[in-house]
Design an enzyme around this catalytic site. Sequence first.
Site, PDB file in Angstrom:
ATOM      1  N   TYR A  59     -13.136  -0.298   1.986  1.00 24.10           N
ATOM      2  CA  TYR A  59     -12.905   0.404   3.249  1.00 24.10           C
ATOM      3  C   TYR A  59     -14.093   0.173   4.181  1.00 24.10           C
ATOM      4  CZ  TYR A  59      -9.249   3.002   0.708  1.00 24.10           C
ATOM      5  OH  TYR A  59      -8.152   3.361  -0.030  1.00 24.10           O
ATOM      6  N   LEU A  73       2.404   9.754   5.850  1.00 21.52           N
ATOM      7  CA  LEU A  73       2.978   9.455   7.164  1.00 21.52           C
ATOM      8  C   LEU A  73       3.504   8.024   7.232  1.00 21.52           C
ATOM      9  CD1 LEU A  73       0.394  11.231   9.510  1.00 21.52           C
ATOM     10  CD2 LEU A  73       2.528  12.123   8.557  1.00 21.52           C
ATOM     11  N   GLY A  74       3.587   7.392   6.070  1.00 21.74           N
ATOM     12  CA  GLY A  74       4.218   6.067   6.005  1.00 21.74           C
ATOM     13  C   GLY A  74       3.537   5.016   6.837  1.00 21.74           C
ATOM     14  N   GLY A 118       1.740   5.310   9.345  1.00 21.42           N
ATOM     15  CA  GLY A 118       1.900   5.619  10.769  1.00 21.42           C
ATOM     16  C   GLY A 118       3.316   5.754  11.253  1.00 21.42           C
TER      17      GLY A 118
END
Length: 302
Positions: A56, A203-204, A206
């Site tokens: 990340y 939230l998939g 976005g």
Amino acid sequence: MEYTTFGRTGLRVSKLGLGGAPLGGVFGPADEREVEKMIHEAIDGGINFIDTAPSYGNGESERRIGRALSGGRRSQVVLASKAVGPGESFGYEETIRSVEQSLTRLQTEWIDLLQIHDAEHVPYETIVGETLPALQKLREEGKIRFIGISTRVLPLLLRYVRLNEFGSIQFYARYMLIDHTAKDELLPLAAENGLGVINGSVLGLGLLADTPAPFLSQAIVEEAAKRIEELHFLRRTEPFGLVEPAMRFSLSQPAIHVTLTGAATSEVLRTNMAYCDGRGLEPDKLERVYTLFQGKSLFPAE
């Protein structure tokens, strides 16, 4: 804030966890001072689970978390990170080196949960023969406490669960309003084996926040849009009207111990913390969601 026991690890964790990808600027610029402030606010608000990875922001997420916890807050959190990442070999020595580097960036002597990252990118034999033994050695040395594995590929995750060598699993976009296929076989098996379960991207990527990630294929975006239309009975407002029901959908699932929030600002964090109050979807609406997309994966077979 609600808390639960993280499977057979015995760790007491907040049901809402702070996801580290946005903290490292993965989804856009993230101000370092704002990130540190948000980590402190999360802890003050009762969040005690933070999940990150060396990939990340090329280690930036771990570095920022380490700095934020260095003032005496390390003992207040269950800290989870991951080993190696896409494009790397996951070999024995590389796994050891990856974890040692994470410990340095996180400014800690131990990591509570060390997960094998995106296991779909590596042969099963490599993970069982090299990656896992490396993590077991680090556990014996006290540098990590528990070992987990992550992948969004459900058949592969089921195979690793049956191996009975892990304390936890993590997947993403597999238990959300428009694809809840993880509930059919994976969640019951994980519960049967006493595994801690972490759910990411509720939230998939976005999609359910009306801001789909740019790397999603047009076919997935179009199919998601059709499914979202069928969820009109849940939408609160326009736009972003499915964020609250999406969060409550995961937070209220008893087989999921930690739901990650990918908040990049304190405002979003505070909003998501407000949903961790024990209230899920109304039973009739939950059943309607399950019926609409039963057994229907949003993503192509992997």
